[in-house]
Write a protein that holds these residues in place. Structure first.
Motif, PDB file in Angstrom:
ATOM      1  N   CYS A 109      -1.294 -29.738  48.627  1.00  0.00           N
ATOM      2  CA  CYS A 109      -1.707 -31.081  48.202  1.00  0.00           C
ATOM      3  C   CYS A 109      -3.210 -31.234  48.427  1.00  0.00           C
ATOM      4  O   CYS A 109      -3.698 -30.952  49.526  1.00  0.00           O
ATOM      5  CB  CYS A 109      -0.995 -32.150  49.026  1.00  0.00           C
ATOM      6  SG  CYS A 109       0.712 -32.377  48.551  1.00  0.00           S
ATOM      7  N   PRO A 110      -3.927 -31.689  47.395  1.00  0.00           N
ATOM      8  CA  PRO A 110      -5.341 -31.986  47.642  1.00  0.00           C
ATOM      9  C   PRO A 110      -5.414 -33.263  48.481  1.00  0.00           C
ATOM     10  O   PRO A 110      -4.553 -34.126  48.396  1.00  0.00           O
ATOM     11  CB  PRO A 110      -5.900 -32.211  46.238  1.00  0.00           C
ATOM     12  CG  PRO A 110      -4.740 -32.588  45.401  1.00  0.00           C
ATOM     13  CD  PRO A 110      -3.511 -32.023  46.043  1.00  0.00           C
ATOM     14  N   GLY A 111      -6.448 -33.405  49.301  1.00  0.00           N
ATOM     15  CA  GLY A 111      -6.481 -34.547  50.214  1.00  0.00           C
ATOM     16  C   GLY A 111      -6.713 -35.882  49.519  1.00  0.00           C
ATOM     17  O   GLY A 111      -6.312 -36.926  49.998  1.00  0.00           O
ATOM     18  N   ASP A 112      -7.346 -35.811  48.294  1.00  0.00           N
ATOM     19  CA  ASP A 112      -7.908 -37.082  47.798  1.00  0.00           C
ATOM     20  C   ASP A 112      -7.035 -37.846  46.819  1.00  0.00           C
ATOM     21  O   ASP A 112      -7.407 -38.871  46.330  1.00  0.00           O
ATOM     22  CB  ASP A 112      -9.253 -36.765  47.107  1.00  0.00           C
ATOM     23  CG  ASP A 112      -9.045 -35.661  46.038  1.00  0.00           C
ATOM     24  OD1 ASP A 112      -9.948 -35.444  45.240  1.00  0.00           O
ATOM     25  OD2 ASP A 112      -7.945 -35.048  46.043  1.00  0.00           O
ATOM     26  N   VAL A 113      -5.884 -37.289  46.411  1.00  0.00           N
ATOM     27  CA  VAL A 113      -5.086 -38.054  45.438  1.00  0.00           C
ATOM     28  C   VAL A 113      -3.661 -38.180  45.962  1.00  0.00           C
ATOM     29  O   VAL A 113      -3.220 -37.373  46.776  1.00  0.00           O
ATOM     30  CB  VAL A 113      -5.053 -37.391  44.034  1.00  0.00           C
ATOM     31  CG1 VAL A 113      -6.408 -37.454  43.364  1.00  0.00           C
ATOM     32  CG2 VAL A 113      -4.565 -35.957  44.117  1.00  0.00           C
ATOM     33  N   GLN A 114      -2.951 -39.164  45.461  1.00  0.00           N
ATOM     34  CA  GLN A 114      -1.515 -39.315  45.736  1.00  0.00           C
ATOM     35  C   GLN A 114      -0.840 -38.006  45.310  1.00  0.00           C
ATOM     36  O   GLN A 114      -0.974 -37.610  44.160  1.00  0.00           O
ATOM     37  CB  GLN A 114      -1.001 -40.507  44.900  1.00  0.00           C
ATOM     38  CG  GLN A 114       0.487 -40.756  44.982  1.00  0.00           C
ATOM     39  CD  GLN A 114       0.923 -41.178  46.368  1.00  0.00           C
ATOM     40  OE1 GLN A 114       1.281 -40.298  47.168  1.00  0.00           O
ATOM     41  NE2 GLN A 114       0.890 -42.459  46.662  1.00  0.00           N
ATOM     42  N   CYS A 115      -0.179 -37.347  46.198  1.00  0.00           N
ATOM     43  CA  CYS A 115       0.221 -35.966  45.930  1.00  0.00           C
ATOM     44  C   CYS A 115       1.449 -35.845  45.060  1.00  0.00           C
ATOM     45  O   CYS A 115       2.152 -34.868  45.083  1.00  0.00           O
ATOM     46  CB  CYS A 115       0.405 -35.213  47.235  1.00  0.00           C
ATOM     47  SG  CYS A 115       0.331 -33.444  46.947  1.00  0.00           S
ATOM     48  N   VAL A 116       1.752 -36.869  44.282  1.00  0.00           N
ATOM     49  CA  VAL A 116       2.876 -36.721  43.357  1.00  0.00           C
ATOM     50  C   VAL A 116       2.408 -36.932  41.919  1.00  0.00           C
ATOM     51  O   VAL A 116       3.186 -36.872  40.990  1.00  0.00           O
ATOM     52  CB  VAL A 116       4.009 -37.713  43.691  1.00  0.00           C
ATOM     53  CG1 VAL A 116       4.637 -37.391  45.036  1.00  0.00           C
ATOM     54  CG2 VAL A 116       3.479 -39.145  43.667  1.00  0.00           C
ATOM     55  N   ASP A 117       1.085 -37.181  41.748  1.00  0.00           N
ATOM     56  CA  ASP A 117       0.567 -37.413  40.397  1.00  0.00           C
ATOM     57  C   ASP A 117       0.201 -36.094  39.742  1.00  0.00           C
ATOM     58  O   ASP A 117      -0.086 -35.099  40.424  1.00  0.00           O
ATOM     59  CB  ASP A 117      -0.709 -38.277  40.459  1.00  0.00           C
ATOM     60  CG  ASP A 117      -0.416 -39.659  41.063  1.00  0.00           C
ATOM     61  OD1 ASP A 117      -1.364 -40.288  41.560  1.00  0.00           O
ATOM     62  OD2 ASP A 117       0.781 -40.042  41.079  1.00  0.00           O
ATOM     63  N   THR A 118       0.154 -36.125  38.414  1.00  0.00           N
ATOM     64  CA  THR A 118      -0.239 -34.923  37.671  1.00  0.00           C
ATOM     65  C   THR A 118      -1.575 -34.392  38.167  1.00  0.00           C
ATOM     66  O   THR A 118      -1.756 -33.189  38.338  1.00  0.00           O
ATOM     67  CB  THR A 118      -0.324 -35.257  36.160  1.00  0.00           C
ATOM     68  OG1 THR A 118       0.983 -35.619  35.703  1.00  0.00           O
ATOM     69  CG2 THR A 118      -0.857 -34.080  35.367  1.00  0.00           C
ATOM     70  N   GLN A 119      -2.497 -35.319  38.476  1.00  0.00           N
ATOM     71  CA  GLN A 119      -3.844 -34.901  38.894  1.00  0.00           C
ATOM     72  C   GLN A 119      -3.793 -33.964  40.094  1.00  0.00           C
ATOM     73  O   GLN A 119      -4.579 -33.021  40.200  1.00  0.00           O
ATOM     74  CB  GLN A 119      -4.678 -36.160  39.234  1.00  0.00           C
ATOM     75  CG  GLN A 119      -6.168 -35.892  39.401  1.00  0.00           C
ATOM     76  CD  GLN A 119      -6.797 -35.259  38.164  1.00  0.00           C
ATOM     77  OE1 GLN A 119      -6.485 -35.642  37.043  1.00  0.00           O
ATOM     78  NE2 GLN A 119      -7.644 -34.250  38.367  1.00  0.00           N
TER      79      GLN A 119
END
Ligand code: P6P
Length: 337
Positions: free
Chosen positions: A136-146
């Motif tokens: 999981c990247p730290g900066d986004v909600q870890c369930v989004d496509t991004q």
């Protein structure tokens, strides 16, 4: 004392070596267990009543086979409760699948093609499951496509399970590419080859020749030179194999060398290739590079490509390092002309 090293023991030793942590060890064990379940379903063939089309389509616009849908569900269910994953993404699902609220979420993302080569299911040719693991990247909600849109170089693990005469799991966690064969009596994967190495040179290529008239000029020129053989600029004769099941073709290349090519073709100019970057090209590229091979899109390293879409496609040239360099050179020289 058994000489065999099980997948479980191998993963414990990788954790001891600080190559993986406990959650990633659990994730790989869970995926391997799901592959065993898929192997049983695939192995039933016509007796399982699960061949043929599901009567549904996926985001790729492809008719789904019943086993495509079953394999996808097996992988989702297997990974739901463990607390190691935040979300999954699959060739068979338009959007990411967040781990249900009933269970804790972890820091890994799992991407997979649950049953690659499924057009071969009904004709009893080897097919397989391909998977890729990201953090999981730290900066986004870890369930989004991004959260999934990370380059292949960010993968922390990748592998495939090929359902052939033997059920074989090929795995990398960034420290070599290793082969495990399913011992059906024990029900466990056993290490059968540590540190697979792809020969740098090859005389074998894999491509769907029926698309030749749709390829770019440098792609046609490269194949023409292979077909001239010893008398031509390559100075050696070549053999061809095409199983039309990526896991089977890549497995042959990991085992004895070769170059696998699915290039851009003008049949659908808007598609940059047939194969998908995130859950086919990236995991296969990780495995191949860890075995001393190379993987490009004809111009540049596949694992450096910054993804823009979850299901984006990419041309794929992977396998024996010197042969991938040669075909990539044909394309780069054409670009400079
Ligand atoms: P073609 C299977 O459908 C797949 O995605 C890969 O496994 C395989 O390498 C490729 O497509 C085969 O494509 O055009 O030869 O049927």
């Amino acid at each position: 004392m058994s000489q065999h090293v099980s997948l479980t023991r191998f993963l414990i030793e990788e954790e001891r070596a600080d190559h993986i942590n406990a959650d990633l060890r659990l994730l790989i064990e869970v995926v391997a267990r799901a592959c065993k379940t898929i192997s049983v379903a695939v192995g039933k063939g016509a007796l399982g009543g699960i061949l043929g089309d599901a009567g549904t389509g996926n985001i790729q616009g492809e008719a789904q086979k019943k086993l495509d849908v079953i394999a996808n569900e097996v992988l989702l269910e297997a990974n739901a409760w463990g607390g190691h994953l935040a979300a999954c993404a699959s060739e068979e699902m338009d959007d990411p699948y967040p781990i249900p609220d009933a269970f804790p979420r972890g820091n890994f993302l799992l991407l997979f093609d649950p049953l690659d080569g499924s057009s071969n299911i009904d004709v009893n040719v080897s097919i397989g499951t391909i998977f890729s693991v990201l953090k999981c990247p730290g900066d986004v909600q870890c369930v989004d496509t991004q959260a999934f849109l990370q380059p292949g170089s960010s993968q922390v693990a990748a592998g495939y399970c090929v359902y052939g005469p033997a059920t074989t799991l090929i795995l990398t966690v960034g420290h070599g590419t290793h082969q495990f064969t399913l011992d059906r009596e024990q029900g466990s994967f056993v290490l059968t080859q540590r540190d697979m190495r792809i020969p740098e040179e090859t005389q074998e290529f894999a491509i769907n020749m029926s698309n030749k008239r749709h390829w770019e000029a440098p792609m046609q020129a490269y194949i023409d030179d292979l077909l001239i053989g010893k008398e031509g600029p390559r100075g050696k004769n070549f053999n061809m194999r095409w199983i039309a099941s990526m896991v089977a073709d890549v497995h042959r290349i990991l085992t004895r060398g070769g170059v696998f090519i699915y290039p851009w073709d003008k049949k659908d100019p808007n598609k940059p290739g047939k194969l998908r970057l995130m859950y086919e090209a990236n995991p296969m590229s990780f495995l191949v590079e860890q075995a001393g091979g190379a993987s490009t899109n004809g111009r540049s390293r596949i694992m450096d490509i910054p993804p823009t879409e979850l299901h984006q496609r990419v041309p794929v040239f992977l396998g024996s390092k010197k042969e991938v360099e040669a075909v990539t050179d044909y394309h780069r020289k054409a670009d400079q002309a």
